[in-house]
Design a protein around this motif. Structure first.
Motif, short mmCIF file in Angstrom:
data_model
loop_
_atom_site.label_atom_id
_atom_site.label_comp_id
_atom_site.label_asym_id
_atom_site.label_seq_id
_atom_site.Cartn_x
_atom_site.Cartn_y
_atom_site.Cartn_z
N LYS A 44 1.03 9.31 -5.78
CA LYS A 44 0.97 10.73 -5.41
C LYS A 44 2.32 11.43 -5.52
O LYS A 44 2.47 12.54 -5.02
CB LYS A 44 0.46 10.85 -3.97
CG LYS A 44 -1.00 10.53 -3.83
CD LYS A 44 -1.49 10.94 -2.47
CE LYS A 44 -3.01 11.13 -2.50
NZ LYS A 44 -3.50 11.59 -1.21
N GLY A 45 3.29 10.78 -6.12
CA GLY A 45 4.63 11.35 -6.17
C GLY A 45 4.76 12.50 -7.15
O GLY A 45 4.39 13.64 -6.86
N ARG A 51 0.84 -1.21 0.00
CA ARG A 51 0.00 0.00 0.00
C ARG A 51 0.87 1.26 0.00
O ARG A 51 0.56 2.24 -0.67
CB ARG A 51 -0.91 0.02 1.23
CG ARG A 51 -2.08 -0.94 1.16
CD ARG A 51 -2.83 -0.99 2.49
NE ARG A 51 -3.53 0.25 2.80
CZ ARG A 51 -4.77 0.51 2.39
NH1 ARG A 51 -5.45 -0.35 1.69
NH2 ARG A 51 -5.34 1.68 2.71
N MET A 52 1.97 1.19 0.76
CA MET A 52 2.89 2.33 0.82
C MET A 52 3.42 2.67 -0.57
O MET A 52 3.41 3.82 -0.98
CB MET A 52 4.05 2.00 1.76
CG MET A 52 4.98 3.12 2.00
SD MET A 52 6.68 3.14 1.41
CE MET A 52 7.44 1.64 1.44
N TRP A 53 3.86 1.67 -1.30
CA TRP A 53 4.43 1.95 -2.62
C TRP A 53 3.39 2.54 -3.57
O TRP A 53 3.68 3.49 -4.31
CB TRP A 53 5.05 0.68 -3.22
CG TRP A 53 6.40 0.41 -2.64
CD1 TRP A 53 6.75 -0.61 -1.80
CD2 TRP A 53 7.58 1.20 -2.82
NE1 TRP A 53 8.07 -0.51 -1.45
CE2 TRP A 53 8.60 0.60 -2.06
CE3 TRP A 53 7.87 2.37 -3.53
CZ2 TRP A 53 9.91 1.11 -2.00
CZ3 TRP A 53 9.16 2.88 -3.48
CH2 TRP A 53 10.16 2.26 -2.71
N VAL A 59 0.62 4.27 -2.94
CA VAL A 59 0.21 5.65 -2.65
C VAL A 59 1.39 6.62 -2.83
O VAL A 59 1.22 7.72 -3.35
CB VAL A 59 -0.44 5.76 -1.24
CG1 VAL A 59 0.57 5.56 -0.13
CG2 VAL A 59 -1.13 7.11 -1.08
N ARG A 60 2.59 6.20 -2.45
CA ARG A 60 3.73 7.11 -2.59
C ARG A 60 4.02 7.39 -4.07
O ARG A 60 4.31 8.52 -4.44
CB ARG A 60 4.99 6.54 -1.95
CG ARG A 60 4.95 6.37 -0.45
CD ARG A 60 4.87 7.71 0.25
NE ARG A 60 5.09 7.57 1.70
CZ ARG A 60 4.23 7.03 2.54
NH1 ARG A 60 3.08 6.55 2.10
NH2 ARG A 60 4.51 6.95 3.83
N LEU A 61 3.96 6.36 -4.89
CA LEU A 61 4.28 6.56 -6.30
C LEU A 61 3.10 7.18 -7.04
O LEU A 61 3.27 7.97 -7.96
CB LEU A 61 4.72 5.25 -6.95
CG LEU A 61 6.07 4.72 -6.43
CD1 LEU A 61 6.36 3.33 -6.98
CD2 LEU A 61 7.22 5.67 -6.79
N ALA A 74 -7.57 6.64 -3.70
CA ALA A 74 -6.89 7.40 -2.65
C ALA A 74 -5.44 7.72 -3.06
O ALA A 74 -4.83 8.63 -2.52
CB ALA A 74 -6.89 6.62 -1.35
N HIS A 116 -8.26 2.04 -2.75
CA HIS A 116 -6.86 2.47 -2.54
C HIS A 116 -6.28 3.13 -3.79
O HIS A 116 -5.50 4.09 -3.67
CB HIS A 116 -6.00 1.29 -2.10
CG HIS A 116 -4.63 1.71 -1.65
ND1 HIS A 116 -4.42 2.60 -0.62
CD2 HIS A 116 -3.39 1.38 -2.11
CE1 HIS A 116 -3.12 2.79 -0.45
NE2 HIS A 116 -2.46 2.06 -1.34
#
Lengths: 338, 105, 264
Positions: C162-163, C154-156, C158-160, C221, C218
Motif C-alpha cells: 500500500k506504499g 505481515r507488516m512489510w 501491507v506497508r509496501l 488486503a 492478506h
C-alpha cells in the motif's frame, strides 16, 4: 520533544554559546563547574557550541564506525564454519547495527539529523574508525577483529561511558554490555584456532600479523601528536588520552596474546618496561593513519560503495513506508489472522 | 520526495508485570505499529519484556533544564514527610513519665 | 487418521514411521537453514537500521530452529548437526526452492519471508500435537517467536503493498516470482501418508490449503493481486534444486572444508 520554558524566550540551550557572545563566560563557568562535579549534561542544556560540535563529530564517527564495522564481518556470515558460529556472528553484526542506531540517535539529540549524518558518511565527508578501512581476508580475521578490536573498543567505550554527555553515556552503557559478548565470542574463536590444527593456528597468526598495525593505531594518534586533548578532558568528552587507552589495552591483552602461543610482528619492537610498568613499542606512522582514515585505506572505497549501494537500494522502501504512514487504516491488516 | 529516516518514536519497556514502564530509547519508524514491531527487536531482543509502549517523540512536552530550580523547595516541607515528626521520641517520653509518676505513688 | 500411538523419544520410533520422521525433519531443518542463510545476508545492508536489526533476528530464529531439527536428527542416528549442515552435496538437501533462491531485493526477501512465515505458522500449529514428543515440545516452545515473525512479515507486505506505485509494482513482481516456489513448499514426499497417519505431522495438502486461503486474504488486503493457475515449482523435496543452492552451499561450506575434521 517540546521543551517548555515559560520564563525565557528562544530555544533553550543555544543562547550565547560561542566565545564573545553575551553571557558566554558566565554560562561557561556554570557548565564547567557542573561537568567537573561529574553531573551529566542533557539535551536542552546550555553547552558551549564547541562542546556540541565536538560531541556531534565524535558520536557521528562512532556511529559510522559501527555501521561500517558491520561490513567486514558481515561479509563472512555466509561462510561461518559451524551453525553456532554462524548464529553468534549474525548476532554480533546485528548488535553493531543496533549500536549505530543508538549512537546516531544520541548524536541527533545534539541537533543533527540522521539523514544528514548518513548522507555525510556515504559521501565520504564523515570519518569512521581506521580499522574498518582494511579488508577481512580470512575467517581468522573475523576472530581477530572480534577479539582484539572489540577489546580495544571496550577500553575506549567503558571510559567514554563515564563521559559528561548523558545520552551518549547511556547508549555506551548498553553498548559495553553487548560488546562483552563480542569479546568473549571473539576470544573463544581465537582459542579454537590457536589450539586447533596447524592450518588454523597459522591462519590466526597471519591475521594477527596483518591486523597489528591497525590495532596499534586504533586508539588514535599519540599524545604528542593529538590536539585538543586538554579541553576535551576538562569537558569530560574524553576521559583518558589515546596513549593511556593504548597502554591499558596492551597491558590487558599482550599477555593473553602470548598465552595463546601467538606473536606480534618484530618490527613493532614490543617489550614490557618492568621499571615503568608500561609497554614500549615503535611509534606508529600517524601520517599513514590520517591518510587511511581520510578514505585511502585498502578497503575504504569498497566500504563506502557498499554502504552507498545499501542506502540507495533501500530508498524506495523508506519512501513507500513514509507514504503508507500517511494513509489511514494501513495498520489494521497486520495484527489480524495468523 | 526527500529521503527521510522516518519519524522518531520513544520506547518504554516493562520487564515484568507490576513494574513501571521505563524509558529505554528511540526508534525511527514510519508509524506507531511499525515502531512497536521494530522496537521489539532493538529493545527486547535480550532483555525480558512483557510490554512495550511507543510514543511519537513530538508528542512529548518536557520541562527545561534551565528551570530546574523550580523543583527546589523554598520553605520547609518536612510537615508532609514522616521524618518531619518525632512520634517515637514523644511516645517514649510519655511512657517514661508515666513510669516515673507510678514509681512516685 | 492418526493411530493414536505416542513416540516419546528417539528410541521409541521404528520402521517406516522412523523413516518418515527423518524425512520430515530434514525438510524442516533444511528449509530453515537456507532461508536463514539468505536472510542473514541482509545483516548490515537492509533499507534502514531498525529494519536491519529485526530482519537479522528472523535469520537467527531460523538458523536456530535448523540446529534444533538437526539435533533431533542426530538423536535418531543421523550425523551431528554441523556435519548435516556443512558436508552434504546439493542433491541430499531437502529444502524447497523458495528457501534457497538469492535474496534479490527487499521486495522479494520480504514476500518470500511472508510466504514462508505463513507456511511455518500453519505447519507449527498442526505439529503442536505431534505424536513424536520431542517435536511437539519443540514446536510449542517456538510458537511465541513465530507469532512475532508473522506480525513482522505481515507488516512489510501491507506497508509496501500500500506504499507507493513503485513499491506496489515491485511487490507484485516479487509475489509473481515467489508464488510458484512457495507452492513448492507443499510438494508431498513418499512419506506424506505415513507422517499424517502416524500423527507425526500434517499432510502437505492440508498445510497448502490453509496457506492459500490466508495468503490470498492478506495479499488482497495489501492491494496486491493473488496469482492464479500457478504451476508449482517442485523438486526441492527430492533433491532437485535451483542453481542458487549450489552457489549457496559453496559459500557456506568454504571455511568448514578447509579443516573438515577440526572444530571451528
Amino acid at each position: 520533544m517540546v521543551r517548555v520554558s515559560p520564563t525565557r524566550g528562544g530555544q533553550p540551550g543555544l543562547r550565547g554559546d560561542k566565545p564573545g557572545d553575551p553571557g558566554y563566560e558566565e554560562n561557561l563557568a556554570a557548565f564547567e563547574s557542573r561537568v567537573s562535579r561529574g553531573d551529566k549534561v542533557e539535551p536542552g542544556d546550555w553547552m558551549p557550541d564547541a562542546y556540541r560540535q565536538q560531541l556531534i563529530r565524535l558520536i557521528h564517527v562512532h556511529a559510522n564506525s559501527e555501521i561500517c564495522g558491520a561490513l567486514p564481518e558481515g561479509g563472512w556470515i555466509p561462510n561461518a564454519p559451524s551453525l553456532k558460529r554462524k548464529l553468534a556472528l549474525i548476532a554480533k553484526v546485528q548488535d553493531e547495527v543496533g549500536h549505530a542506531q543508538l549512537l546516531y540517535r544520541a548524536a541527533e539529540t545534539l541537533g543533527k539529523s540522521r539523514e544528514e549524518m548518513i548522507e555525510e558518511l556515504i559521501s565520504g565527508k564523515a570519518k569512521y574508525s581506521n580499522v574498518f578501512h582494511y579488508h577481512a581476508e580470512t575467517w581468522a580475521d573475523v576472530a581477530t577483529i572480534s577479539w582484539l578490536i572489540d577489546a580495544g573498543a571496550i577500553v575506549n567505550q567503558t571510559m567514554m561511558a563515564e563521559g559528561s554527555y548523558g545520552p551518549y553515556a547511556r547508549a555506551l552503557k548498553r553498548i559495553c554490555y553487548e560488546e562483552a559478548f563480542h569479546l568473549t565470542h571473539g576470544y573463544d574463536m581465537c582459542i579454537t584456532l590457536a589450539t586447533g590444527t596447524k592450518l588454523q593456528h597459522d591462519m590466526l597468526q597471519d591475521a594477527v600479523n596483518r591486523w597489528w598495525k591497525p590495532i596499534m593505531m586504533f586508539h588514535g594518534p599519540g599524545d604528542k601528536v593529538s590536539r585538543h586533548t586538554d579541553l576535551l578532558m576538562r569537558w569530560r568528552v574524553k576521559m583518558k588520552t589515546n596513549d593511556e587507552q593504548r597502554q591499558q589495552f596492551l597491558k590487558q591483552y599482550m599477555p593473553k596474546i602470548y598465552q595463546l602461543g601467538l606473536t606480534v610482528p618484530d618490527e613493532w619492537e614490543m617489550r614490557f618496561d618492568e621499571v615503568e610498568g608500561v609497554w614500549r613499542y615503535r611509534e606508529p606512522d600517524w601520517d599513514e593513519f590520517l591518510h587511511v582514515v581520510r578514505g585511502n585505506g585498502p578497503a575504504s572505497a569498497l566500504r563506502l560503495r557498499t554502504r552507498k549501494m545499501a542506502h540507495e537500494d533501500g530508498a524506495w522502501v523508506r519512501r513507500a513506508l513514509q507514504s503508507a504512514a500517511g494513509q489511514s487504516a494501513v495498520g489494521e491488516s497486520v495484527a489480524g489472522a495468523g | 520526495m526527500s529521503d527521510t529516516q522516518w519519524q522518531i518514536f520513544e520506547v518504554f519497556h516493562q520487564q515484568v508485570r507490576g513494574e513501571p514502564h521505563v524509558y529505554v530509547g528511540s526508534v525511527h519508524a514510519p508509524d506507531p505499529e511499525a515502531a512497536l514491531i521494530l522496537a521489539k527487536e532493538q529493545y527486547g531482543r535480550r532483555q525480558a519484556s512483557v510490554s512495550l509502549w511507543v510514543v511519537p517523540e513530538d508528542a512529548i512536552t518536557a520541562t527545561s533544564y534551565e528551570d530546574v530550580d523550580m523543583f527546589d523547595h523554598g520553605t520547609d516541607k518536612s510537615y508532609r514527610e514522616s521524618f518531619g515528626y518525632e512520634t517515637t521520641k514523644r511516645i517514649k517520653s510519655i511512657v517514661a513519665d508515666r513510669t516515673e509518676s507510678r514509681g512516685e505513688a | 487418521m492418526s493411530t493414536g500411538t505416542t513416540f516419546s523419544a528417539a528410541g521409541d520410533i521404528q520402521g517406516e514411521e522412523r523413516s518418515a520422521l527423518i524425512d520430515l525433519l530434514y525438510r524442516l531443518g533444511d528449509d530453515d537453514l537456507m532461508i536463514g542463510h539468505r536472510n542473514s545476508e541482509w545483516t548490515g545492508l537492509a533499507p534502514i537500521l531498525e529494519a536491519d536489526i529485526a530482519f537479522s533476528s528472523m535469520a537467527q530464529d531460523e538458523i536456530g530452529r535448523a540446529l534444533s531439527y538437526y539435533r533431533m536428527l542426530h538423536a535418531l542416528g543421523e550425523p551431528d548437526p554441523d556435519t548435516i549442515a556443512f558436508t552434504r552435496a546439493a542433491a541430499a538437501y531437502r529444502c524447497a526452492s523458495l528457501a534457497s533462491l538469492d535474496r534479490s531485493d527487499w521486495a522479494f526477501s520480504t514476500v518470500r519471508q511472508y510466504f514462508y512465515d505463513v507456511a511455518t505458522t500453519r505447519r507449527l500449529a498442526l505439529m503442536a500435537d505431534s505424536s513424536y514428543t520431542p517435536l511437539s515440545q519443540f514446536v510449542r516452545k517456538v510458537g511465541g517467536e513465530q507469532k512475532y515473525h508473522m506480525m513482522h512479515s505481515r507488516m512489510w507486505v501491507v506497508r509496501l503493498g500500500k506504499g507507493t506505485d513503485e513499491s506496489r509494482l515491485l511487490m507484485q513482481q516479487a509475489v509473481e516470482k515467489a508464488y510458484p516456489h512457495a507452492l513448492g513448499m507443499f510438494e508431498a514426499t513418499e512419506w506424506d501418508a505415513v507422517i499424517a497417519g502416524s500423527g507425526i505431522g500434517p499432510c502437505e495438502a492440508d498445510v497448502e490449503a490453509s496457506w492459500v486461503e490466508e495468503v490470498a486474504e492478506h495479499l488482497s488486503a495489501s492491494g496486491l493481486a493473488v496469482p492464479t493457475n500457478v504451476e508449482p515449482t517442485y523438486g526441492g523435496r527430492c533433491g532437485r534444486h535451483p542453481e542458487e543452492l549450489g552457489c549457496l552451499l559453496e559459500e557456506m561450506q568454504k571455511v568448514y572444508k578447509l579443516e573438515p575434521s577440526a572444530p571451528w
